[in-house]
Design an enzyme around this catalytic site. Sequence first.
Site, PDB file in Angstrom:
ATOM      1  CG  HIS A  35      -5.967  -4.620   7.426  1.00  0.00           C
ATOM      2  ND1 HIS A  35      -5.996  -5.482   6.353  1.00  0.00           N
ATOM      3  CD2 HIS A  35      -7.230  -4.165   7.584  1.00  0.00           C
ATOM      4  CE1 HIS A  35      -7.248  -5.535   5.895  1.00  0.00           C
ATOM      5  NE2 HIS A  35      -8.002  -4.741   6.628  1.00  0.00           N
ATOM      6  CE  LYS A  61      -4.869  -6.869  -2.476  1.00  0.00           C
ATOM      7  NZ  LYS A  61      -3.920  -6.233  -1.577  1.00  0.00           N
ATOM      8  CG  HIS A  81      -1.877  -1.138   1.236  1.00  0.00           C
ATOM      9  ND1 HIS A  81      -2.847  -1.334   0.277  1.00  0.00           N
ATOM     10  CD2 HIS A  81      -1.977  -2.186   2.091  1.00  0.00           C
ATOM     11  CE1 HIS A  81      -3.516  -2.435   0.553  1.00  0.00           C
ATOM     12  NE2 HIS A  81      -3.000  -2.980   1.640  1.00  0.00           N
TER      13      HIS A  81
END
Length: 146
Positions: free
Chosen positions: A138, A64, A37
């Site tokens: 996350h 993905k 990310h």
Amino acid sequence: MMMGLGPLLLIFMLGSCLTQPNPAPDDQRYKIFLNQHYDPTPDGHDDRYCEVTMKRRDLTSPCKDINTFIHGTKKKIKAVCEDKNGKPYGEHFRISKSPFQVTICRHHGGSNQPPCKYRATAGSRYIVIACEHGLPVHLDRTFYRP
């Protein structure tokens, strides 16, 4: 008796100093978060950027469905885990107090096997992340805030 233990103790102490400790599990999760990310200086925010970056980050086997890249400093992203730039969001997450530039890559097309085709959406969004020991681990979601 004491004389025999001296060299043995020395060998034990040297051996324990030379072995590298395993990275903490949350540190590993932080590294995975960064790979998936974090991109501080993107080469554009278009479909090609998504296709190249997703492949380079090994996120295309299988393709993905969706992935978001945050374009900010590590320091600003980590600050979401603290009160500096974040606040509690729900039971387990933190939301940023300020928006980040992001690029959202969405897989489009038939197969989920490479070559993967992505469509890019760039914009300014608030991020919602999970943190462990002060590190982001996350990315839950991003959204515009009215």
